[in-house]
Design an enzyme around this catalytic site. Structure first.
Site, PDB file in Angstrom:
ATOM      1  N   CYS A   1      23.426-106.238  21.786  1.00  0.00           N
ATOM      2  CA  CYS A   1      24.194-106.471  20.567  1.00  0.00           C
ATOM      3  C   CYS A   1      23.707-105.427  19.573  1.00  0.00           C
ATOM      4  CB  CYS A   1      23.934-107.880  20.042  1.00  0.00           C
ATOM      5  SG  CYS A   1      24.626-108.165  18.396  1.00  0.00           S
TER       6      CYS A   1
ATOM      7  N   GLU B   1      22.480-110.168   9.532  1.00  0.00           N
ATOM      8  CA  GLU B   1      23.468-109.980   8.450  1.00  0.00           C
ATOM      9  C   GLU B   1      22.898-110.483   7.125  1.00  0.00           C
ATOM     10  OE1 GLU B   1      26.859-108.808   8.278  1.00  0.00           O
ATOM     11  OE2 GLU B   1      26.653-107.962  10.275  1.00  0.00           O
TER      12      GLU B   1
ATOM     13  N   ASP C   1      32.640-102.258  14.155  1.00  0.00           N
ATOM     14  CA  ASP C   1      31.863-103.417  14.599  1.00  0.00           C
ATOM     15  C   ASP C   1      32.325-104.615  13.776  1.00  0.00           C
ATOM     16  OD1 ASP C   1      29.787-104.926  15.923  1.00  0.00           O
ATOM     17  OD2 ASP C   1      28.584-104.751  14.119  1.00  0.00           O
ATOM     18  N   SER C   2      31.798-105.785  14.105  1.00  0.00           N
ATOM     19  CA  SER C   2      32.137-106.983  13.338  1.00  0.00           C
ATOM     20  C   SER C   2      31.526-106.934  11.937  1.00  0.00           C
ATOM     21  CB  SER C   2      31.612-108.220  14.060  1.00  0.00           C
ATOM     22  OG  SER C   2      30.206-108.125  14.195  1.00  0.00           O
TER      23      SER C   2
ATOM     24  N   HIS D   1      23.449-105.421  16.559  1.00  0.00           N
ATOM     25  CA  HIS D   1      22.632-105.919  15.448  1.00  0.00           C
ATOM     26  C   HIS D   1      21.138-105.948  15.806  1.00  0.00           C
ATOM     27  CE1 HIS D   1      26.436-107.365  13.800  1.00  0.00           C
ATOM     28  NE2 HIS D   1      25.815-107.724  12.686  1.00  0.00           N
TER      29      HIS D   1
ATOM     30  N   CYS E   1      30.317-102.391  19.226  1.00  0.00           N
ATOM     31  CA  CYS E   1      30.146-103.849  19.249  1.00  0.00           C
ATOM     32  C   CYS E   1      30.168-104.255  20.715  1.00  0.00           C
ATOM     33  CB  CYS E   1      31.312-104.486  18.490  1.00  0.00           C
ATOM     34  SG  CYS E   1      31.363-106.286  18.630  1.00  0.00           S
TER      35      CYS E   1
HETATM   36  N1  DGL Z   1      27.177-106.428  16.801  1.00  0.00           N
HETATM   37  C1  DGL Z   1      28.173-106.976  17.643  1.00  0.00           C
HETATM   38  C2  DGL Z   1      27.771-106.970  19.086  1.00  0.00           C
HETATM   39  O1  DGL Z   1      27.211-106.015  19.487  1.00  0.00           O
HETATM   40  C3  DGL Z   1      28.815-108.234  17.177  1.00  0.00           C
HETATM   41  C4  DGL Z   1      27.982-109.406  16.943  1.00  0.00           C
HETATM   42  C5  DGL Z   1      28.803-110.549  16.383  1.00  0.00           C
HETATM   43  O2  DGL Z   1      29.619-110.304  15.500  1.00  0.00           O
HETATM   44  O3  DGL Z   1      28.603-111.670  16.855  1.00  0.00           O
HETATM   45  O4  DGL Z   1      28.029-107.852  19.861  1.00  0.00           O
END
Ligand code: DGL
Length: 281
Positions: free
Chosen positions: A184, A151, A9-10, A186, A72
């Protein structure tokens, strides 16, 4: 030692997928890469995200994974076909499993999708949901502030987070959505606050469980499941920046300590991609 599952993931968000995979497949070794030097992906162009995702996969391939998961949504929405072309390892993203789960709950009310700007712009969720529920009205809402908020380690109890959610979710509430996809990885960290904002009538979809199911099915079909064992499979974490911060906040995503964490600078991740032997056409 069985070959690991590679997950990326990012940043921290993909740990919600690691947690689900560990629950479903406790014996499997996992190698995780969080691109913490370059988070967020969701406000970047699809060209850049595709490059970052390819570098992440190339880095994970150094660990000889038997399966790769783009944990992600942004990378899944923009880069998955490219990754499937480039790498000779079976892989899945998180959009199709999330869309499947949303379509299963569809009962006539609109389906909301909250996600990053890049995921919304790609239209990937709309296409995936409409393949399964062609009549469903899909209402997308980009929520760019949520990734930095998560984050940063803020939780749904924080009044700032509640105010941001109230504004982002208002159009979905007004439209009378019956289901909302957390588009997402997150966002599951804010699930209680999101649920409180939307009300008890709305079903929330976190694709992590569906992804874990898909990985389990695919490994079983290919005869690649790790043998059942008393001990849980080891997890190794790699990040492109600030391992201490990842360790500290990551445990919250994972539900267990995020250890051991190794720093792998972005130049090294990029070099892994340069050294990748392209899949034969
Ligand atoms: N968690 C990731 C997603 O599902 C990336 C979010 C990001 O880095 O902007 O999109």
């Amino acid at each position: 030692m069985p070959r690991p599952i590679g997950i990326f993931d990012s940043g921290l968000g993909g740990l919600t997928v690691v947690r689900a995979v560990r629950r479903r497949l406790p014996a499997e070794p996992i190698v995780y890469f969080g691109d913490t030097a370059r988070v967020p992906y969701g406000i970047k162009s699809s060209r850049t995200v595709t490059r970052f995702a390819a570098e992440a996969c190339a880095f994970l391939c150094r660990h000889d994974p038997k399966f790769l998961v783009a944990a992600c949504n942004t990378a899944s929405a923009t880069a998955l076909p490219d990754l499937a072309d480039r790498f000779d390892v079976p892989l899945c993203g998180v959009i199709e499993p999330g869309a499947e789960a949303a379509a299963r709950t569809y009962g006539g009310r609109p389906i909301g999708v909250i996600a990053t700007e890049a995921t919304v712009a790609s239209g990937a969720y709309c296409r995936a949901i409409h393949r399964l529920a062609p009549d469903a009205e899909v209402i997308q809402k980009a929520c760019p502030l949520l990734v930095p908020i998560v984050e940063e380690g803020r939780t749904g109890a924080d009044p700032i987070v509640r105010a941001v959610l109230a504004e982002y979710l208002e159009p979905l509430v007004r439209a009378g959505v019956g289901t909302v996809v957390l588009g997402c990885t997150h966002y599951p960290l804010l699930v209680d606050a999101i649920a409180a904002c939307l009300g008890p009538e709305v079903t929330l979809i976190d694709s992590a469980e569906t992804v874990a199911e898909r990985v389990a099915g695919r490994l079983a079909a290919d005869g690649l499941l790790a043998p059942e064992a008393e001990a849980r499979g080891p997890v190794q974490f790699f990040v492109s920046d600030n391992p201490d911060r990842f360790r500290e906040v990551g445990g919250r995503f994972l539900g267990e300590p995020a250890e051991p964490v190794t720093l792998v600078p972005s130049e090294e991740v990029a070099a892994a991609a340069d050294a990748t032997v392209e899949k034969a056409p």
